[in-house]
Design a protein around this motif. Structure first.
Motif, mmCIF file in Angstrom:
data_model
loop_
_atom_site.group_PDB
_atom_site.id
_atom_site.type_symbol
_atom_site.label_atom_id
_atom_site.label_comp_id
_atom_site.label_asym_id
_atom_site.label_seq_id
_atom_site.Cartn_x
_atom_site.Cartn_y
_atom_site.Cartn_z
ATOM 1 N N LEU A 543 -1.779 -0.216 -5.366
ATOM 2 C CA LEU A 543 -1.927 1.296 -5.779
ATOM 3 C C LEU A 543 -1.225 2.306 -5.010
ATOM 4 O O LEU A 543 -1.018 3.415 -5.091
ATOM 5 N N ALA A 545 -2.591 4.165 -2.735
ATOM 6 C CA ALA A 545 -3.341 5.200 -2.385
ATOM 7 C C ALA A 545 -4.772 4.706 -1.793
ATOM 8 O O ALA A 545 -5.500 3.911 -2.784
ATOM 9 N N LYS A 616 -1.743 4.382 -12.988
ATOM 10 C CA LYS A 616 -0.947 4.486 -11.959
ATOM 11 C C LYS A 616 0.526 4.672 -12.685
ATOM 12 O O LYS A 616 1.398 5.451 -12.273
ATOM 13 N N TYR A 619 0.897 8.089 -13.958
ATOM 14 C CA TYR A 619 1.210 9.016 -13.116
ATOM 15 C C TYR A 619 2.434 8.913 -12.392
ATOM 16 O O TYR A 619 3.138 9.953 -12.118
ATOM 17 N N GLU A 620 2.991 7.713 -12.281
ATOM 18 C CA GLU A 620 4.147 7.718 -11.687
ATOM 19 C C GLU A 620 5.232 8.290 -12.813
ATOM 20 O O GLU A 620 6.337 8.939 -12.359
ATOM 21 N N PRO A 625 -2.284 14.116 -12.769
ATOM 22 C CA PRO A 625 -3.504 13.460 -12.966
ATOM 23 C C PRO A 625 -4.268 13.275 -14.255
ATOM 24 O O PRO A 625 -4.977 12.272 -14.508
ATOM 25 N N ARG A 694 -5.623 14.732 -8.208
ATOM 26 C CA ARG A 694 -4.332 14.453 -7.518
ATOM 27 C C ARG A 694 -4.677 13.468 -6.377
ATOM 28 O O ARG A 694 -4.067 12.735 -5.864
ATOM 29 N N TRP A 697 -4.407 9.520 -5.915
ATOM 30 C CA TRP A 697 -3.125 9.202 -5.798
ATOM 31 C C TRP A 697 -2.354 9.517 -4.329
ATOM 32 O O TRP A 697 -1.197 8.984 -4.255
#
Length: 715
Positions: A543, A545, A616, A619-620, A625, A694, A697
């Protein structure tokens, strides 16, 4: 010249990740892939039918412990009169042991043992030691001249022949540790097979409801079947190198079915969605493998890492159970990443064949789970606090959890070993089935006998037995006043070991159980720390993160603790025992905390990966978020719910088994999955994702530089 060059191949390979390229390759070479798998399955399948008769039946010991040393000394110097020796109880209500008919029965049993090289010295019943006070019961001892696994196999093969010596007036029962594991393994094997057979139709029904298509529902089952056959054959071959516990296959069957369906479910659902945007099956497979395929690989690695931590426990049966599941996961993972893409690439849109009416309206982005995610997004605190309160309330009972090795009660009442065990207790006293063996030097024999007799809880010390090979060793046996599974046995053993001369070693079957339990307790903290650390690192790598990786690990620990809390209430305290059809032992079986922790945590992380990888990915794509939170759950919620339903169905079928261990295993794992899916993956983890925003991540620049670049979005 350049104008004549046209591109006719697939999109540029450089835009694809490793798994996308693997998927394209499998889909492009369908016949080759399926052919290789068929050859492998035929080869491994040839060995598979013998899996339950080939694998080892013992191994429940703590390697290097004092009790194992005593057993080895008994086998070397005392004609095999060790904890692995077979005891044959011969009883008659009408005639004494000296009667010709009884003597004839004993002679027949001696002949059976003498013809088998796995047995050592055969000792007939002796007055004052192995003949009951009323003279109507005798215990013959057949020494162990082979490994503990071979002795269990010997009882497997000769048990019926021995019990067949019974007549209308004479009862014959093989008993002792080797006979116990023989009957114990048989009962559990029968229960596991019965549960597996019951779980298949239930699983198929859930798959049809989840997919709405007979073809799509059948693919996970075919994949799982391939994994099961390969695992069974692989274990038989591996057993030729090192003994593998028969329990390894029991657990492997269950995990192969549950995880195989989970992985196939995730990939097939994503493939169907990919076909909506690109009708080319190869492109759809590539997209599926580049997104969902990464989650499956990460999940498989997490399961393998969790189970690998169990390998540090110095108990052969526990280690090889972990090996069995790991082998099953490897085969299922291999089939998911090669065979399934090949089949999907071959059938393409036919994956929706046999669709039910509602299936055509299904979308990968579930409107129901999107609405649920939006509700959680608007009101995170009430749902989050509610889930935490429930989970903590279920964790609290864990602090009163007791563990011990299983008692004779886990063997069916009609099993010969239990009938012989209870007969010995009736005729010789509660502690007679669990005599403690003491090996010491001849010089210390007198002191050892005197001091042992002075220990509270010791009813009798047998006369010293000289070593058969003339060495300077003697053996004594201490008969306890309590049943071998009584908690007081631990104190008796500790007192003997602390008060006897330094040369004296104390062993015997009860001591082996207690030493194994101590080893399991000692290694549990290390196993937990290793699993949590490696699980966190895997999530961190995937991830990129640290905060969400830490959150994912900790919530998995919370659901695992809650499952053990419920286990304490059911199996220790007996709540619901009548409904479930068992008598509580007052404790959880000793291997439970170490082994079930690894299994439950692995399953919990499985769903963590499905949810967070989906979040994820979004989010990418968007950098938002809120979109990651809502769309992550909307795209993975149905798959998590269906996968959890399958696992719960698979595990709860084992709750219908008569023997306690598979019932214990099924209920604990089933409850764990139910809690994890409902309270953690579909409530608490999404809430924490929402609250962390946020920051979930974020990663420092230095960390991003050292981590491999892994993306869950395609293209």
């Amino acid at each position: 010249m350049s104008a004549t060059r046209t591109v006719t191949a697939d999109p540029p390979a450089q835009s694809d990740g490793i798994l996308a390229r693997l998927g394209r390759s499998m889909a492009a070479h369908t016949r080759l892939v399926i052919g290789v798998w068929l050859i492998a399955l035929v080869a491994l399948g040839a060995a598979a039918p013998s899996v339950f008769t080939s694998l080892a039946g013992a191994g429940w010991q703590a390697n290097g412990s004092e009790s194992v040393q005593v057993r080895e000394l008994a086998e070397q110097h005392f004609g095999g009169n060790s904890s692995a020796a077979v005891q044959v109880v011969v009883h008659s209500d009408s005639v004494p042991i000296t009667d010709p008919s009884m003597q004839q029965t004993l002679a027949a049993a001696t002949e059976i043992f003498s013809a088998d090289p796995r047995f050592g010295e055969v000792v007939a019943p002796q007055t004052g030691m192995t003949i009951s006070p009323d003279g109507h019961t005798g215990i013959m001892i057949a020494g162990a001249n082979a490994s503990t696994d071979e002795m269990v196999s010997a009882v497997d093969e000769l048990g019926k022949e021995l019990t067949a010596l019974s007549t209308d007036t004479i009862e014959v029962y093989p008993t002792g540790a080797s006979a116990l594991w023989s009957d114990f393994n048989k009962a559990n094997h029968e229960a596991m097979i019965k549960a597996e057979m019951m779980s298949w139709p239930v699983t198929l029904a859930i798959m049809v409801l989840a997919f709405g298509s007979l073809v799509a529902a059948g693919l996970p089952l075919l994949l799982t079947l391939a994994g099961l056959v390969a695992s069974a054959g692989g274990l038989v071959i591996l057993n030729e190198i090192t003994p593998i516990s028969v329990w390894a296959m029991n657990f492997a069957m269950m995990f192969a079915l549950a995880l195989g369906i989970d992985y196939a479910l995730f990939l097939v659902a994503r493939f169907r969605e990919a076909l909506r945007t690109d009708p080319d099956p190869r492109a759809a497979v590539a997209q599926t493998m580049d997104t969902a395929g990464k989650a499956v690989v990460l999940s498989g690695l997490t399961v393998l890492v969790s189970l690998s931590a169990v390998l540090i426990v110095p108990a052969p049966a526990v280690r090889t159970m972990a090996v069995g599941i790991m082998l099953a996961v490897i085969f299922v993972l291999a089939a998911t990443l090669t065979l399934l893409p090949a089949v999907l690439g071959r059938i393409g849109a036919k994956v929706n064949g046999g669709s039910l009416p509602y299936a055509k309206r299904q979308q990968h982005r579930s409107p129901m789970f999107a609405a649920w995610a939006s509700l959680l997004h608007k009101h995170p605190w009430p749902f989050g606090i509610g889930a935490v309160i429930v989970l903590i309330a279920l964790v609290v009972p864990v602090f009163g959890l007791k563990v011990a090795m299983p008692s004779i009660a886990v063997v069916p009442e009609d099993a010969p070993v239990r009938q012989g065990y209870e007969l010995v207790q009736q005729q010789f006293g509660d502690g007679a089935p669990g005599m403690l063996q003491i090996v010491t030097s001849a010089d210390d024999a007198a002191d050892t006998s005197r001091l042992a007799m002075s220990v509270d809880g010791v009813a009798m010390i047998t006369p010293t037995q000289q070593a058969a090979d003339g060495s300077d060793l003697v053996m004594l046996q201490a008969v306890p006043t309590v049943d071998p599974s009584d908690p007081a046995m631990e104190t008796i053993l500790a007192d003997l070991r602390s008060q006897l001369p330094e040369s004296a070693l104390v062993g015997g079957a009860p001591a082996e159980n207690l030493d194994l339990q101590q080893a399991l307790d000692d290694y549990l903290p290390f196993v937990v720390v290793v699993i949590l650390t490696l699980g966190f690192l895997l999530l961190l790598i995937a991830l990129q993160a640290p905060l969400i990786a830490l959150i994912g690990t900790l919530v998995s620990l919370l659901s695992t603790g809650a499952a053990f809390g419920i286990a304490k209430l059911i199996f220790q305290d007996g709540h619901g025992a009548g409904l479930l059809g068992f008598d509580p032992q007052g404790f959880l079986n000793g291997w439970g905390p170490v082994f079930f922790f690894a299994m439950i945590f692995a399953i919990a992380m499985d769903y963590t990966v499905f949810l967070l990888s989906s979040a994820k990915e979004h989010y990418e794509r968007t950098g938002d978020p809120e979109t990651a939170h809502i769309d992550g759950l909307a795209h993975s919620g149905r798959v998590i719910a269906a996968a959890a339903a399958v696992m719960v169905a698979v595990f709860f079928t084992f709750a219908l088994a008569d023997p306690l261990p598979p019932k214990e295993m099924g209920i604990i794992l089933g409850v764990a999955v139910l809690l994890d899916a409902v309270l953690v993956r579909l409530v608490l983890l999404p809430v924490l994702l929402r609250l962390s925003g946020r920051a979930a991540w974020w990663a420092p620049a230095w960390l991003r530089r050292i981590l491999p670049n892994i993306s869950f979005s395609h293209g």
